[in-house]
Design a protein around this motif. Sequence first.
Motif, PDB file in Angstrom:
ATOM      1  N   SER A  24     -20.755  45.983 -14.254  1.00 16.27           N
ATOM      2  CA  SER A  24     -21.414  46.777 -13.214  1.00 16.27           C
ATOM      3  C   SER A  24     -21.995  45.832 -12.168  1.00 16.27           C
ATOM      4  O   SER A  24     -22.153  44.634 -12.412  1.00 16.27           O
ATOM      5  CB  SER A  24     -22.524  47.642 -13.817  1.00 16.27           C
ATOM      6  OG  SER A  24     -23.513  46.848 -14.424  1.00 16.27           O
ATOM      7  N   GLY A  25     -22.257  46.395 -10.992  1.00 19.25           N
ATOM      8  CA  GLY A  25     -22.898  45.612  -9.934  1.00 19.25           C
ATOM      9  C   GLY A  25     -21.937  44.898  -8.998  1.00 19.25           C
ATOM     10  O   GLY A  25     -22.372  44.161  -8.108  1.00 19.25           O
ATOM     11  N   MET A  33     -10.798  38.766 -14.729  1.00 18.99           N
ATOM     12  CA  MET A  33     -11.756  38.762 -15.835  1.00 18.99           C
ATOM     13  C   MET A  33     -11.294  37.800 -16.919  1.00 18.99           C
ATOM     14  O   MET A  33     -10.092  37.613 -17.136  1.00 18.99           O
ATOM     15  CB  MET A  33     -11.907  40.168 -16.412  1.00 18.99           C
ATOM     16  CG  MET A  33     -12.447  41.192 -15.415  1.00 18.99           C
ATOM     17  SD  MET A  33     -14.110  40.815 -14.834  1.00 18.99           S
ATOM     18  CE  MET A  33     -15.058  40.994 -16.360  1.00 18.99           C
ATOM     19  N   THR A  34     -12.259  37.211 -17.593  1.00 19.42           N
ATOM     20  CA  THR A  34     -11.951  36.194 -18.590  1.00 19.42           C
ATOM     21  C   THR A  34     -12.728  36.421 -19.889  1.00 19.42           C
ATOM     22  O   THR A  34     -13.745  37.118 -19.909  1.00 19.42           O
ATOM     23  CB  THR A  34     -12.320  34.798 -18.081  1.00 19.42           C
ATOM     24  OG1 THR A  34     -13.752  34.739 -17.874  1.00 19.42           O
ATOM     25  CG2 THR A  34     -11.637  34.472 -16.777  1.00 19.42           C
ATOM     26  N   TYR A  93     -18.461  34.986 -28.313  1.00 20.80           N
ATOM     27  CA  TYR A  93     -17.462  35.298 -27.297  1.00 20.80           C
ATOM     28  C   TYR A  93     -18.154  35.829 -26.051  1.00 20.80           C
ATOM     29  O   TYR A  93     -18.996  36.738 -26.123  1.00 20.80           O
ATOM     30  CB  TYR A  93     -16.468  36.322 -27.846  1.00 20.80           C
ATOM     31  CG  TYR A  93     -15.466  35.700 -28.769  1.00 20.80           C
ATOM     32  CD1 TYR A  93     -15.841  35.277 -30.049  1.00 20.80           C
ATOM     33  CD2 TYR A  93     -14.143  35.508 -28.375  1.00 20.80           C
ATOM     34  CE1 TYR A  93     -14.924  34.672 -30.900  1.00 20.80           C
ATOM     35  CE2 TYR A  93     -13.221  34.907 -29.225  1.00 20.80           C
ATOM     36  CZ  TYR A  93     -13.617  34.492 -30.481  1.00 20.80           C
ATOM     37  OH  TYR A  93     -12.702  33.883 -31.325  1.00 20.80           O
ATOM     38  N   TYR A  94     -17.777  35.246 -24.912  1.00 21.23           N
ATOM     39  CA  TYR A  94     -18.388  35.585 -23.629  1.00 21.23           C
ATOM     40  C   TYR A  94     -17.342  36.195 -22.695  1.00 21.23           C
ATOM     41  O   TYR A  94     -16.225  35.659 -22.556  1.00 21.23           O
ATOM     42  CB  TYR A  94     -18.965  34.353 -22.954  1.00 21.23           C
ATOM     43  CG  TYR A  94     -20.111  33.718 -23.696  1.00 21.23           C
ATOM     44  CD1 TYR A  94     -19.893  32.716 -24.632  1.00 21.23           C
ATOM     45  CD2 TYR A  94     -21.424  34.118 -23.451  1.00 21.23           C
ATOM     46  CE1 TYR A  94     -20.947  32.121 -25.314  1.00 21.23           C
ATOM     47  CE2 TYR A  94     -22.484  33.532 -24.123  1.00 21.23           C
ATOM     48  CZ  TYR A  94     -22.232  32.546 -25.051  1.00 21.23           C
ATOM     49  OH  TYR A  94     -23.280  31.957 -25.729  1.00 21.23           O
ATOM     50  N   CYS A  95     -17.736  37.247 -22.048  1.00 21.91           N
ATOM     51  CA  CYS A  95     -16.958  37.854 -20.978  1.00 21.91           C
ATOM     52  C   CYS A  95     -17.359  37.200 -19.664  1.00 21.91           C
ATOM     53  O   CYS A  95     -18.536  36.865 -19.461  1.00 21.91           O
ATOM     54  CB  CYS A  95     -17.262  39.345 -20.970  1.00 21.91           C
ATOM     55  SG  CYS A  95     -16.710  40.252 -19.541  1.00 21.91           S
ATOM     56  N   GLY A  96     -16.394  37.005 -18.767  1.00 24.76           N
ATOM     57  CA  GLY A  96     -16.689  36.419 -17.475  1.00 24.76           C
ATOM     58  C   GLY A  96     -15.892  37.067 -16.364  1.00 24.76           C
ATOM     59  O   GLY A  96     -14.849  37.670 -16.607  1.00 24.76           O
ATOM     60  N   ALA A  97     -16.389  36.931 -15.146  1.00 20.15           N
ATOM     61  CA  ALA A  97     -15.703  37.433 -13.956  1.00 20.15           C
ATOM     62  C   ALA A  97     -15.506  36.283 -12.979  1.00 20.15           C
ATOM     63  O   ALA A  97     -16.415  35.452 -12.804  1.00 20.15           O
ATOM     64  CB  ALA A  97     -16.502  38.554 -13.308  1.00 20.15           C
ATOM     65  N   ARG A  98     -14.336  36.244 -12.354  1.00 19.80           N
ATOM     66  CA  ARG A  98     -14.051  35.172 -11.403  1.00 19.80           C
ATOM     67  C   ARG A  98     -13.406  35.762 -10.157  1.00 19.80           C
ATOM     68  O   ARG A  98     -12.666  36.742 -10.249  1.00 19.80           O
ATOM     69  CB  ARG A  98     -13.187  34.081 -12.028  1.00 19.80           C
ATOM     70  CG  ARG A  98     -11.943  34.585 -12.717  1.00 19.80           C
ATOM     71  CD  ARG A  98     -11.001  33.470 -13.160  1.00 19.80           C
ATOM     72  NE  ARG A  98     -11.504  32.639 -14.231  1.00 19.80           N
ATOM     73  CZ  ARG A  98     -10.740  31.757 -14.893  1.00 19.80           C
ATOM     74  NH1 ARG A  98      -9.459  31.621 -14.570  1.00 19.80           N
ATOM     75  NH2 ARG A  98     -11.257  31.004 -15.842  1.00 19.80           N
ATOM     76  N   PRO A  99     -13.636  35.131  -8.993  1.00 15.78           N
ATOM     77  CA  PRO A  99     -13.118  35.691  -7.740  1.00 15.78           C
ATOM     78  C   PRO A  99     -11.596  35.821  -7.707  1.00 15.78           C
ATOM     79  O   PRO A  99     -11.058  36.794  -7.172  1.00 15.78           O
ATOM     80  CB  PRO A  99     -13.611  34.715  -6.683  1.00 15.78           C
ATOM     81  CG  PRO A  99     -14.792  34.054  -7.297  1.00 15.78           C
ATOM     82  CD  PRO A  99     -14.483  33.947  -8.756  1.00 15.78           C
ATOM     83  N   THR A 100     -10.918  34.813  -8.264  1.00 18.50           N
ATOM     84  CA  THR A 100      -9.460  34.864  -8.300  1.00 18.50           C
ATOM     85  C   THR A 100      -8.984  34.441  -9.685  1.00 18.50           C
ATOM     86  O   THR A 100      -9.761  33.934 -10.499  1.00 18.50           O
ATOM     87  CB  THR A 100      -8.814  33.943  -7.254  1.00 18.50           C
ATOM     88  OG1 THR A 100      -9.075  32.575  -7.617  1.00 18.50           O
ATOM     89  CG2 THR A 100      -9.366  34.208  -5.856  1.00 18.50           C
ATOM     90  N   TYR A 107     -19.523  34.730 -13.049  1.00 16.74           N
ATOM     91  CA  TYR A 107     -20.526  35.555 -13.738  1.00 16.74           C
ATOM     92  C   TYR A 107     -20.207  35.605 -15.228  1.00 16.74           C
ATOM     93  O   TYR A 107     -19.033  35.625 -15.624  1.00 16.74           O
ATOM     94  CB  TYR A 107     -20.524  36.982 -13.169  1.00 16.74           C
ATOM     95  CG  TYR A 107     -20.676  37.036 -11.671  1.00 16.74           C
ATOM     96  CD1 TYR A 107     -19.613  37.418 -10.859  1.00 16.74           C
ATOM     97  CD2 TYR A 107     -21.882  36.709 -11.065  1.00 16.74           C
ATOM     98  CE1 TYR A 107     -19.751  37.475  -9.482  1.00 16.74           C
ATOM     99  CE2 TYR A 107     -22.020  36.754  -9.691  1.00 16.74           C
ATOM    100  CZ  TYR A 107     -20.948  37.132  -8.904  1.00 16.74           C
ATOM    101  OH  TYR A 107     -21.094  37.172  -7.547  1.00 16.74           O
ATOM    102  N   TRP A 108     -21.284  35.637 -16.022  1.00 19.03           N
ATOM    103  CA  TRP A 108     -21.133  35.639 -17.476  1.00 19.03           C
ATOM    104  C   TRP A 108     -21.939  36.762 -18.115  1.00 19.03           C
ATOM    105  O   TRP A 108     -23.002  37.126 -17.614  1.00 19.03           O
ATOM    106  CB  TRP A 108     -21.635  34.315 -18.064  1.00 19.03           C
ATOM    107  CG  TRP A 108     -20.845  33.113 -17.670  1.00 19.03           C
ATOM    108  CD1 TRP A 108     -21.148  32.198 -16.709  1.00 19.03           C
ATOM    109  CD2 TRP A 108     -19.592  32.695 -18.230  1.00 19.03           C
ATOM    110  NE1 TRP A 108     -20.180  31.236 -16.642  1.00 19.03           N
ATOM    111  CE2 TRP A 108     -19.212  31.513 -17.564  1.00 19.03           C
ATOM    112  CE3 TRP A 108     -18.764  33.199 -19.233  1.00 19.03           C
ATOM    113  CZ2 TRP A 108     -18.030  30.828 -17.859  1.00 19.03           C
ATOM    114  CZ3 TRP A 108     -17.593  32.531 -19.522  1.00 19.03           C
ATOM    115  CH2 TRP A 108     -17.240  31.353 -18.850  1.00 19.03           C
ATOM    116  N   GLY A 109     -21.439  37.245 -19.243  1.00 21.08           N
ATOM    117  CA  GLY A 109     -22.217  38.141 -20.077  1.00 21.08           C
ATOM    118  C   GLY A 109     -23.093  37.342 -21.024  1.00 21.08           C
ATOM    119  O   GLY A 109     -23.111  36.102 -20.989  1.00 21.08           O
TER     120      GLY A 109
END
Length: 118
Positions: A24-25, A33-34, A93-100, A107-109
């Motif tokens: 979200s956000g 996503m990673t 285990y970590y979820c992440g978001a990346r621009p490409t 960003y990390w969870g």
Amino acid sequence: VQLVESGGGLVQPGGSLRLSCAASGFTFSRLAMTWYRQTPGKEREFVAVISSTGGSTDYANSVKGRFTISRDNAKNTVYLQMNSLKPEDTAVYYCGARPTYYSGTSYWGQGTQVTVSS
């Protein structure tokens, strides 16, 4: 930006788990996503990545053929299906978001613990 992982737990070797990450956000459908993982005393390790549309994926050699990353852009959620789990898969285990797809993770969870043990 908020990433919230869930689905971790204790599983026996050879078992399966599915991790979820609710986002979200930000505009979820625009970011790759990673999934990464980390054990005590070691650096965070890449596990899998999926493109913004879900059309491209890539995996660490250690999980290839056993783990599957997927996403549902309508639900702003990314998943990691983990099969044939081994004790060495034990980690946070970590979820992440990346621009490409190929950029660094922005960003990390907060992480979810996965323990594979009999």
